[in-house]
Design a protein around this motif. Sequence first.
Motif, short mmCIF file in Angstrom:
data_model
loop_
_atom_site.label_atom_id
_atom_site.label_comp_id
_atom_site.label_asym_id
_atom_site.label_seq_id
_atom_site.Cartn_x
_atom_site.Cartn_y
_atom_site.Cartn_z
N MET A 1 45.21 -24.74 120.29
CA MET A 1 45.01 -24.10 121.58
C MET A 1 44.13 -22.87 121.41
N GLN A 2 43.30 -22.66 122.41
CA GLN A 2 42.45 -21.49 122.44
C GLN A 2 43.00 -20.48 123.45
N PHE A 3 42.96 -19.21 123.07
CA PHE A 3 43.44 -18.16 123.95
C PHE A 3 42.40 -17.06 124.03
N PRO A 4 42.34 -16.35 125.15
CA PRO A 4 41.40 -15.22 125.27
C PRO A 4 41.65 -14.17 124.18
N GLU A 5 40.61 -13.43 123.86
CA GLU A 5 40.69 -12.41 122.81
C GLU A 5 41.17 -11.08 123.38
N ASP A 6 42.40 -11.05 123.87
CA ASP A 6 42.99 -9.80 124.32
C ASP A 6 44.45 -9.80 123.85
N ASP A 7 45.19 -8.75 124.21
CA ASP A 7 46.58 -8.64 123.75
C ASP A 7 47.43 -9.84 124.18
N ASN A 8 47.27 -10.27 125.43
CA ASN A 8 48.05 -11.41 125.90
C ASN A 8 47.68 -12.68 125.16
N GLY A 9 46.39 -12.89 124.96
CA GLY A 9 45.94 -14.07 124.23
C GLY A 9 46.42 -14.07 122.79
N GLN A 10 46.39 -12.89 122.16
CA GLN A 10 46.86 -12.78 120.78
C GLN A 10 48.35 -13.05 120.68
N MET A 11 49.12 -12.56 121.66
CA MET A 11 50.56 -12.81 121.67
C MET A 11 50.84 -14.30 121.82
N LEU A 12 50.14 -14.96 122.72
CA LEU A 12 50.35 -16.39 122.92
C LEU A 12 49.96 -17.18 121.67
N ALA A 13 48.86 -16.79 121.03
CA ALA A 13 48.44 -17.47 119.81
C ALA A 13 49.49 -17.32 118.72
N ALA A 14 50.04 -16.12 118.59
CA ALA A 14 51.08 -15.88 117.57
C ALA A 14 52.32 -16.70 117.88
N MET A 15 52.68 -16.80 119.15
CA MET A 15 53.84 -17.61 119.53
C MET A 15 53.61 -19.08 119.19
N ALA A 16 52.42 -19.59 119.50
CA ALA A 16 52.10 -20.98 119.20
C ALA A 16 52.13 -21.23 117.70
N GLU A 17 51.54 -20.30 116.94
CA GLU A 17 51.53 -20.42 115.47
C GLU A 17 52.94 -20.46 114.89
N SER A 18 53.86 -19.74 115.53
CA SER A 18 55.22 -19.66 115.01
C SER A 18 56.07 -20.87 115.40
N GLY A 19 55.49 -21.77 116.19
CA GLY A 19 56.20 -22.99 116.52
C GLY A 19 56.82 -23.03 117.90
N ILE A 20 56.58 -22.01 118.72
CA ILE A 20 57.13 -22.01 120.07
C ILE A 20 56.32 -22.98 120.94
N ASP A 21 57.01 -23.83 121.66
CA ASP A 21 56.38 -24.79 122.57
C ASP A 21 56.01 -24.07 123.85
N LEU A 22 54.72 -23.80 124.03
CA LEU A 22 54.25 -23.03 125.17
C LEU A 22 54.12 -23.88 126.44
N THR A 23 54.51 -25.14 126.37
CA THR A 23 54.49 -25.98 127.56
C THR A 23 55.84 -25.99 128.27
N LYS A 24 56.84 -25.35 127.66
CA LYS A 24 58.18 -25.30 128.23
C LYS A 24 58.49 -23.89 128.73
N ALA A 25 59.33 -23.83 129.76
CA ALA A 25 59.72 -22.53 130.32
C ALA A 25 60.52 -21.73 129.30
N LEU A 26 60.22 -20.45 129.22
CA LEU A 26 60.91 -19.51 128.34
C LEU A 26 61.33 -18.30 129.17
N ASP A 27 62.31 -17.56 128.68
CA ASP A 27 62.66 -16.29 129.31
C ASP A 27 61.67 -15.23 128.83
N VAL A 28 60.82 -14.78 129.74
CA VAL A 28 59.80 -13.79 129.42
C VAL A 28 60.25 -12.44 129.99
N ASP A 29 60.33 -11.44 129.12
CA ASP A 29 60.72 -10.09 129.51
C ASP A 29 59.48 -9.25 129.78
N PHE A 30 59.39 -8.70 130.99
CA PHE A 30 58.32 -7.77 131.36
C PHE A 30 58.94 -6.38 131.38
#
Length: 120
Positions: A1-30
């Motif tokens: 997966m490709q993500f934008p080169e910003d903080d949000n994109g880097q966070m999503l890339a790290a999550m994907a790399e760690s094995g989190i399935d980004l196609t499923k709903a997760l509890d996201v804390d803002f």
Amino acid sequence: MQFPEDDNGQMLAAMAESGIDLTKALDVDFFLVFDDQRDAESALETLVQDRAEGELEIHFDEDTEKWEVIVCINMVPEYDALVAKEVALNEFAQEFDGISDGWGVMQHQEGDGEFADEAE
């Protein structure tokens, strides 16, 4: 997966790399941060009155000496949706002299895989 080169994109890339399935709903804390307890409580009260989506929590962070309102939303962690929610919450927090301080997910949620750094 490709993500934008910003903080949000880097966070999503790290999550994907760690094995989190980004196609499923997760509890996201803002995280909304306030210097003053009254501002944080007023923001929380308004979120409750407006029946804001998600679970709400308030606490004092002793490290930063600031008040945090945490808005936990169960959602698919899709880049555009995360950015839109973060922008909306930042605009909301500013009405109470606060700011949005990003988002995160708990590492182990139902449906995610084991993290690569723990699979030894």
